[in-house]
Design a protein around this motif. Sequence first.
Motif, PDB file in Angstrom:
ATOM      1  N   PHE A 178    -101.901 145.311  26.284  1.00  0.00           N
ATOM      2  CA  PHE A 178    -101.820 145.835  27.645  1.00  0.00           C
ATOM      3  C   PHE A 178    -100.658 146.826  27.730  1.00  0.00           C
ATOM      4  O   PHE A 178     -99.499 146.450  27.499  1.00  0.00           O
ATOM      5  N   THR A 179    -100.955 148.072  28.065  1.00  0.00           N
ATOM      6  CA  THR A 179     -99.893 149.083  28.097  1.00  0.00           C
ATOM      7  C   THR A 179     -98.895 148.821  29.217  1.00  0.00           C
ATOM      8  O   THR A 179     -97.724 149.178  29.114  1.00  0.00           O
ATOM      9  N   LYS A 200    -101.182 149.012  34.878  1.00  0.00           N
ATOM     10  CA  LYS A 200    -100.121 148.053  35.160  1.00  0.00           C
ATOM     11  C   LYS A 200    -100.690 146.663  35.386  1.00  0.00           C
ATOM     12  O   LYS A 200    -101.681 146.492  36.111  1.00  0.00           O
ATOM     13  N   VAL A 201    -100.071 145.653  34.777  1.00  0.00           N
ATOM     14  CA  VAL A 201    -100.429 144.256  35.022  1.00  0.00           C
ATOM     15  C   VAL A 201     -99.669 143.794  36.259  1.00  0.00           C
ATOM     16  O   VAL A 201     -98.436 143.891  36.320  1.00  0.00           O
ATOM     17  N   VAL A 222    -101.175 140.800  24.598  1.00  0.00           N
ATOM     18  CA  VAL A 222     -99.799 141.201  24.290  1.00  0.00           C
ATOM     19  C   VAL A 222     -99.371 142.244  25.305  1.00  0.00           C
ATOM     20  O   VAL A 222    -100.019 143.290  25.452  1.00  0.00           O
ATOM     21  N   LEU A 223     -98.301 141.966  26.010  1.00  0.00           N
ATOM     22  CA  LEU A 223     -97.820 142.836  27.080  1.00  0.00           C
ATOM     23  C   LEU A 223     -96.806 143.828  26.525  1.00  0.00           C
ATOM     24  O   LEU A 223     -95.842 143.442  25.867  1.00  0.00           O
ATOM     25  N   ASN A 224     -97.027 145.099  26.783  1.00  0.00           N
ATOM     26  CA  ASN A 224     -96.110 146.135  26.310  1.00  0.00           C
ATOM     27  C   ASN A 224     -94.847 146.121  27.165  1.00  0.00           C
ATOM     28  O   ASN A 224     -94.858 146.525  28.327  1.00  0.00           O
ATOM     29  N   THR A 225     -93.744 145.647  26.568  1.00  0.00           N
ATOM     30  CA  THR A 225     -92.495 145.555  27.327  1.00  0.00           C
ATOM     31  C   THR A 225     -91.342 146.288  26.667  1.00  0.00           C
ATOM     32  O   THR A 225     -90.216 146.234  27.164  1.00  0.00           O
ATOM     33  N   GLY A 226     -91.572 146.946  25.551  1.00  0.00           N
ATOM     34  CA  GLY A 226     -90.456 147.629  24.917  1.00  0.00           C
ATOM     35  C   GLY A 226     -90.753 148.067  23.507  1.00  0.00           C
ATOM     36  O   GLY A 226     -91.902 148.031  23.044  1.00  0.00           O
ATOM     37  N   PRO A 227     -89.704 148.459  22.791  1.00  0.00           N
ATOM     38  CA  PRO A 227     -89.877 149.071  21.475  1.00  0.00           C
ATOM     39  C   PRO A 227     -90.447 148.152  20.409  1.00  0.00           C
ATOM     40  O   PRO A 227     -90.952 148.623  19.393  1.00  0.00           O
TER      41      PRO A 227
END
Length: 333
Positions: free
Chosen positions: A186-187, A212-213, A162-167
């Motif tokens: 993933f932060t 960072k990915v 799961v990619l951290n992309t927002g709230p």
Amino acid sequence: MRIVVGKEVVRVTEELENSYDVVVAGGGAAGLNGALMLARSRRSVVVIDAGQPRNAPAEGVHGLLARDGMPPAELVARGREEVRRYGGHVVSGEITEAVRDGDGFSIALADGRRVRARRLLVTTGLTDELPDIPGLRERWGHDVVHCPYCHGWEVRDRAIGVLNTGPMSQHQVQLFRQLSDDVVFFTHDGPEPTADEAERMAARGIRVVTGKVTAVEHGSGGITGLRLADGEVVARDVVAVGTRMVARAGFLNSLGLPAIDHPAGVGRYIPADATGRTEVPGVWAAGNVTELTAQVGAAAAAGAMAGAQINADLVEEEVRAAVAAGSSAVSGM
């Protein structure tokens, strides 16, 4: 061209009449269901569809009762047949402008055609803006997914990143954890989890990877992992990513109805009330253009609601006109 729908022969045409009771902008579930309600109410209605469905990459529509797993294109084809069965028109085209024209609207298409409408139903959906990570967009709709309810069953028990992309990412990771025991958060570009967020993820066995990915690695069989800035590749089969969702409705700017930032911070939308009515008289909106997270079933239901409300609004207008005409006739006697 004519097609057979049930026992009826229906004429299919790309020609536009000069005017309609209602123009429906967008031909997905919301637009077609709205048009169906209007056509069944004996309204002249046309659906103008640019042919850019958000769910085109998906193999099937899910969570839709009695139609679960149906290919999106088949669902649209059936919806078009049903609208046409009741005399509604469905034509291909892209709306570029809508302006006030007396008590209605004048609507321009990219190919130069123009049509008038008493009312306008906007169901043009949205665009998903993905993070600029090499390899991500190529797998969008397959093993790069966004919605656990739309795609979760199909990726169950796989290794999910799961990619951290927002709230909404913290909410998203917990939903995908319901579907698999092997979930990594993933932060990426976002902040590291707070103490509370870290505790919640640790309690459910969700591993956190910082950094960072820089790429999504994949081969002939699909995704193989996510590459970090330091060169490490974390093996994953599936990537879940929250997109920035932006309403496709730039043609409403000329009516003073631009898309605005969503209060949840997930993108831009056209505000409307529970019936689909916008702040511009005569304009309704339904589906993802106003409810960014709506699934197909919810979008279709919203389209039906808006269609019924538009018909009721037109009826009220016609009643007022009939009363006024009657009063004038009496006073002139």
